[in-house]
Enzyme design. Structure first.
Site, PDB file in Angstrom:
ATOM      1  N   ASP A  11       0.869  -1.177   0.000  1.00 52.01           N
ATOM      2  CA  ASP A  11       0.000   0.000   0.000  1.00 52.01           C
ATOM      3  C   ASP A  11       0.907   1.228   0.000  1.00 52.01           C
ATOM      4  O   ASP A  11       1.653   1.457   0.950  1.00 52.01           O
ATOM      5  CB  ASP A  11      -0.903  -0.012   1.235  1.00 52.01           C
ATOM      6  CG  ASP A  11      -2.065   0.962   1.100  1.00 52.01           C
ATOM      7  OD1 ASP A  11      -2.125   1.698   0.095  1.00 52.01           O
ATOM      8  OD2 ASP A  11      -2.920   0.980   1.999  1.00 52.01           O
ATOM      9  N   ASP A 105      -2.673   2.239  -6.218  1.00 47.90           N
ATOM     10  CA  ASP A 105      -1.582   2.247  -5.236  1.00 47.90           C
ATOM     11  C   ASP A 105      -1.588   1.060  -4.283  1.00 47.90           C
ATOM     12  O   ASP A 105      -0.922   1.091  -3.260  1.00 47.90           O
ATOM     13  CB  ASP A 105      -1.654   3.536  -4.419  1.00 47.90           C
ATOM     14  CG  ASP A 105      -2.936   3.646  -3.602  1.00 47.90           C
ATOM     15  OD1 ASP A 105      -3.952   3.073  -4.043  1.00 47.90           O
ATOM     16  OD2 ASP A 105      -2.926   4.296  -2.542  1.00 47.90           O
ATOM     17  N   GLU A 106      -2.316   0.009  -4.639  1.00 52.46           N
ATOM     18  CA  GLU A 106      -2.469  -1.097  -3.683  1.00 52.46           C
ATOM     19  C   GLU A 106      -2.589  -2.412  -4.438  1.00 52.46           C
ATOM     20  O   GLU A 106      -3.277  -2.496  -5.456  1.00 52.46           O
ATOM     21  CB  GLU A 106      -3.724  -0.844  -2.847  1.00 52.46           C
ATOM     22  CG  GLU A 106      -3.955  -1.819  -1.720  1.00 52.46           C
ATOM     23  CD  GLU A 106      -5.225  -1.483  -0.950  1.00 52.46           C
ATOM     24  OE1 GLU A 106      -5.520  -2.229   0.002  1.00 52.46           O
ATOM     25  OE2 GLU A 106      -5.913  -0.505  -1.301  1.00 52.46           O
TER      26      GLU A 106
END
Length: 486
Positions: A11, A105-106
């Site tokens: 993350d 983003d993860e």
């Protein structure tokens, strides 16, 4: 549950805000808020400096301004975020063929499937190597969680924030989870959390002690069964490499309700074109066009039209969305519009040329039906004039706060703000010192919008990474400062 912590969850830390700080030297170490800046704007991401002031994601921007009046408020630059996300996902893809992106983003990564980890030592070395590679390639930090299940890996990365690594050793899951709030578990939001609190359950230990039957009684059979398993640390979900999108859509919320019908039609057509751009970027086509309209009273209407075959033709989607709009009453005003395409496919059909022709023919007929007599007795099209936008609104659209510009004399910079016919620019680059600020007329011929610069000018060569990482129990690497629990 796996016997080794070989599921990794990455993350990125305050992704949008951190990317803006990396791109703008003058904002490093300062409060930055990224999101919609209008009266109805919502915070997308806040930097950790802004979070300390009480600002958080999904908060109305107006409330954020009251809490952090001196923060930098920026409009998102998704082209930059997608570029950085692609770099990060490419690094993850080197670790395993099983990468499950959850957002820009993860992502989850199955290290065992890639042969890059099979025990705690090799998993830790891989996680630390990943964090180092991400910082070298993008200039940003990410937090890593490692565990024997997806649920625990995600919890671990959250506990490791910011810029950390946490590895949960096998057979310690229940001890780790016991004192945590029930809100740490997936699917337990504010409403469920309050319901459990009223029943005397505030920690994961309380859930495990209550038993499955009691949880089923409180929250229902399906949710209660899953909640009990999670409280015991049990999660057998695999990492899935392909997550098929069911639709592609775009939508905009307007600062001021739209009343003019021609303006509403123009916005729908603009959204249709953006939707097709996303569709083509994903190498997909779609069969059903969907229109979403949220009116002044917050009532939301959806209309759909199914085509003869999948399409990625902007004319077809635009005209279909326009036809759908004709069945919607927008008299009282419109606060949100959206256009989407569902029924996705990997191909388009040949008869879509006919669809485009049909759409043009329908548009032509509509024009003919709405022709009005001209003063000279002939006929001509008399479209209604859209409401003119204010100069302030036009300037804000052309020069959004935080977006990149280039001046022929002063070079690359970014917009600090615009108003009263002026635009203020700070001239700096990601690798420069904080730059100077200059103000120009909004129509200055030497100033133009520009593309984002890379966040790292001379990125380290990671083309051979992760060949040097240990892949078995016999090759444990250094811990790199990460944590293990308990």
């Amino acid at each position: 549950m796996r016997p080794a912590p070989t599921i990794l969850h990455l993350d990125m830390d305050a992704f949008y805000a951190s990317a803006e700080q990396a791109a703008k030297p003058s904002l490093r170490g300062k409060a930055v808020v990224v999101g919609g800046l209008g009266p109805r704007g919502v915070v997308a991401t806040a930097s950790y400096e802004a979070r300390r002031l009480g600002v958080h994601s999904a908060m109305p921007t107006a409330q954020a301004r009251r809490l952090a009046p001196n923060a930098a408020y920026l409009v998102p630059r998704f082209s930059l975020y997608r570029t950085v996300s692609d770099q990060v996902m490419e690094l993850l893809g080197r670790l395993s063929p099983l990468v499950e992106p959850l957002s820009l983003d993860e992502a989850f990564v199955d290290l065992e499937a890639g042969g890059t980890a099979d025990d705690s030592a090799s998993a830790r070395a891989t996680g630390e190597g990943l964090r180092t590679a991400i910082r070298a390639v993008t200039g940003l930090s990410g937090s890593v969680g490692l565990a024997g299940s997806k649920m625990l890996a995600k919890i671990a990365s959250e506990e490791a924030k910011p810029d950390g690594l946490l590895l949960i050793e096998p057979r310690t899951e229940r001890e780790l989870l016991a004192p945590m709030s029930v809100r740490i578990l997936p699917g337990v939001g504010p409403a469920t959390g309050d319901h459990l609190r009223r029943a005397g359950m505030t920690t994961v230990h309380d859930l495990a002690e209550a038993g499955e039957a009691e949880l089923v009684r409180l929250v229902g059979k399906a949710h209660g069964h899953g909640l009990y398993r999670m409280a015991l640390g049990l999660d057998d979900r695999p990492v899935v490499a392909e997550r098929d999108a069911k639709s592609v859509s775009v939508e905009d919320t307007f600062d001021v309700d739209l009343h003019d019908r021609v303006r509403v039609r123009a916005e729908v057509e603009r959204l249709a074109v953006r939707c097709v751009e996303r569709l083509r970027a994903a190498d997909r086509s779609g069969r059903t066009v969907v229109l979403k309209v949220r009116r002044y009273d917050f009532s939301t209407l959806t209309r759909s039209e199914t085509l003869r075959g999948p399409t990625d033709d902007p004319t077809v989607v635009r005209e279909a969305a326009g036809r759908l709009l004709e069945s919607v009453d927008t008299t009282g005003g419109v606060r949100l519009l959206g256009v989407g395409v569902t029924g996705l496919a990997d191909y388009t059909q040949e008869d879509l040329f006919a669809q485009a022709a049909d759409a043009r023919e329908l548009a032509q007929r509509a024009q003919e039906e709405h022709r009005a007599p001209s003063p000279g007795g002939g006929e001509e099209n008399v479209p209604a004039e859209p409401e003119p936008d204010s100069a302030e609104l036009l300037a804000a659209r052309r020069w959004p706060a935080g977006h990149d510009v280039h001046h022929e004399k002063h070079g690359h910079g970014w917009v600090q703000g615009s108003g009263v016919g002026r635009v203020t620019v700070r001239f700096e680059e990601p690798w420069s010192a904080p730059g100077r600020v200059l103000t120009f007329r909004v129509d200055d011929p030497l100033l133009r919008p520009a593309d984002p610069l890379p966040l790292v000018r001379d990125a380290a060569d990671y083309s051979s990474w992760p060949a040097s990482l240990p892949k078995s129990r016999s090759g444990a690497g250094p811990s790199g400062g990460g944590e293990s629990r308990p």
